[in-house]
Design an enzyme around this catalytic site. Sequence first.
Site, PDB file in Angstrom:
ATOM      1  N   LYS A 189      10.881  -0.686  12.757  1.00 10.20           N
ATOM      2  CA  LYS A 189      12.221   0.071  12.060  1.00 10.20           C
ATOM      3  C   LYS A 189      13.346   0.513  13.145  1.00 10.20           C
ATOM      4  O   LYS A 189      12.680   0.922  14.213  1.00 10.20           O
ATOM      5  CB  LYS A 189      11.564   1.361  11.482  1.00 10.20           C
ATOM      6  CG  LYS A 189      12.498   1.922  10.261  1.00 10.20           C
ATOM      7  CD  LYS A 189      11.472   2.752   9.130  1.00 10.20           C
ATOM      8  CE  LYS A 189      12.386   3.184   8.143  1.00 10.20           C
ATOM      9  NZ  LYS A 189      11.643   4.205   7.286  1.00 10.20           N
TER      10      LYS A 189
ATOM     11  N   GLU B 117       4.660  10.507  -6.315  1.00 10.64           N
ATOM     12  CA  GLU B 117       5.010  12.042  -6.833  1.00 10.64           C
ATOM     13  C   GLU B 117       3.889  12.221  -7.943  1.00 10.64           C
ATOM     14  O   GLU B 117       3.847  13.657  -8.226  1.00 10.64           O
ATOM     15  CB  GLU B 117       6.420  11.948  -7.475  1.00 10.64           C
ATOM     16  CG  GLU B 117       7.574  12.016  -6.317  1.00 10.64           C
ATOM     17  CD  GLU B 117       7.854  10.421  -5.761  1.00 10.64           C
ATOM     18  OE1 GLU B 117       8.504  10.333  -4.947  1.00 10.64           O
ATOM     19  OE2 GLU B 117       7.249   9.423  -6.266  1.00 10.64           O
TER      20      GLU B 117
ATOM     21  N   ARG C 250       9.737  11.315 -11.897  1.00 12.56           N
ATOM     22  CA  ARG C 250       8.322  10.252 -12.202  1.00 12.56           C
ATOM     23  C   ARG C 250       7.141  11.213 -12.406  1.00 12.56           C
ATOM     24  O   ARG C 250       6.124  10.714 -13.113  1.00 12.56           O
ATOM     25  CB  ARG C 250       7.890   9.720 -10.746  1.00 12.56           C
ATOM     26  CG  ARG C 250       9.226   8.788 -10.482  1.00 12.56           C
ATOM     27  CD  ARG C 250       8.668   7.918  -9.338  1.00 12.56           C
ATOM     28  NE  ARG C 250       9.611   6.607  -9.142  1.00 12.56           N
ATOM     29  CZ  ARG C 250       9.322   5.770  -8.346  1.00 12.56           C
ATOM     30  NH1 ARG C 250       8.099   5.848  -7.442  1.00 12.56           N
ATOM     31  NH2 ARG C 250       9.942   4.505  -8.469  1.00 12.56           N
TER      32      ARG C 250
END
Length: 621
Positions: A286, A369, A397
């Site tokens: 990353k 979540e 969600r």
Amino acid sequence: MTEDSILDNINSPSDLKKLGLDELNKLSDEIREEIIYAVSQNGGHLASNLGVVELTVAIHSVFNTPEDKIVWDVGHQSYAHKILTGRREQLKTIRTEGGLSGFPKRNESEYDCFDTGHSSTSVSAAFGIACAGSINNEKNYTIAVIGDGALSGGLALEALNSVGKSKENLIVILNDNKMSISKNVGSMAKHLTRLRIRPSYLDAKIKVHSRLSNIPGIGKRLATMISRMKAWIRLNFFGHQKNMFEQLGFNYYGPLDGHDISQLQTAMRAAKRSRGPVMLHVCTKKGKGYEFAEKDPKIFHGISAFDIETGEPKSSSKGYSNVFGEFMCENAKNDKRLCAITAAMAMGTGLSDFAKKYKSRFYDVGIAEEHAVTFACGLAAGNVIPVFAVYSTFLQRSYDQILHDASLQKLHIVLAIDRAGIVGEDGETHQGIFDTAFLNTIPDVTIFSPSSFAELEHMLETAVYKTEGVAAVRYPRGGELYLPEDYTYDGEDYTFYGNKNCDNIIVTCGRLFSYACQAKEELMQQGIETCILKLNKIKPVSKSAVQKISGCKHCFFFEEGIKSGGVGQTFGLMLYESGFAGKYHLEAIEGYVQQAKVDSSLRKLGLDKEGMINTIEKALK
């Protein structure tokens, strides 16, 4: 770019097929330069995009897009994809009003086959696209690119289970930038992968399986027996057990070097020739190619405009997230019951310090979540106080869990709803405009809406220690706005500001109170007197607040949330049930909100100072 720039000659993915390996590597470096510059100007997701440059180049050099379909999970790593698909010149407009979206958009390009923005959706969507292709007798390939973080989402795991049983020719590319998924990251695993992706090996494997299966009577049993024998040999001689993807039914190739274009191309060609679903496990770094992003990929995951030479943001200020984090740390000192939960957003929600100071009471559940809410309910059932810090858009969600696991059982959990209201440049998928409406439908939920840092601290304390059941505190992205010197917060469910007996009253909450105060002052200069009712607790709405304004002639409600099911509709109904004889004007959001700076969006929606003044003047005329 220089005169010998390769990127200058790339107009579509088909141009990549004319390039050699050295040229593709040089092209990757040029793409990185473009991405770094664009994000330094407009902000955006930097580290994730820099990590997938070679992977994106390899995909487009092997597959034939847009006939072949790519679904980018979350989509915040699609900048290189946009550059290679004819949108390079527009990259300088990314995340600006009317410019390129920071995510894939079907209405933006034929190369974007599915809109994304929230995580863990790619495998489900790609599986549907692949199955539709089979129904329509299409021979194209479908590829889902998903990160190891998104793979922690339940939807992704459900999809993998479904795909593995289907035998559909779907290619899933796992972009593993933490190397945390597979245990087989060793020399033997790499050797086996190099062997298995050779064209000669694949040809032989396909031919042998086909011929054995066609032998009358015993063919299929013989092919199955040989397959099992291979698995036994692999386990007993190489110590290589099937990983979770192979057990689910995938042909697994990996781990692969995500920055080695040649290796990626070979693996992708092997995947195209395989039968059934394929998992390509790709390891990437990353932030690759930009020193500051490599050193601190979390900070450069999503960043505002910054100086390329120093890596420093061009502007920074204290925000509501910081105040929330300070509150949590301060109260956790003296209360060992206080716990913090995040769904892979510790830094974004202001919990970084809490995570360091109170490790035993900090829980990062990953991008999950739904699990976070039910986990919080379990904590609450165990007599501790869980606070789940979550962006408004991602709380969507968790509706079923808030309803079924928290509210129904009357468990005390606290939802710290960050990025409530308009968030700006991330656009439709990230606006926090729906939480109030869907929480309004759930019984025994209390919602607070602060207009300042001091109010946030007070309301958090009330939510944590003085409220039963589900308590939510929703606050916006960014910092404090203007408040009059003579305004004081009294800690009550609502606050009046101005002459309580005036004919025209503005009702609002949260940061819109600042714009209402400015509108009040300007209208006064024009001879129009208004007063303001600020709702501090927006669910349940105080009946006393409604009754006290029932004698005014015009009531103007301004809400930074969706109109249908919002606080404004609830307030209006209560107002008329109280016998209100005046006129009720409700200004709230209808439909999705496009990417733009927060100020611009509020202006277009008529929710800033000018919008309020125009609404009031028009009504009074």
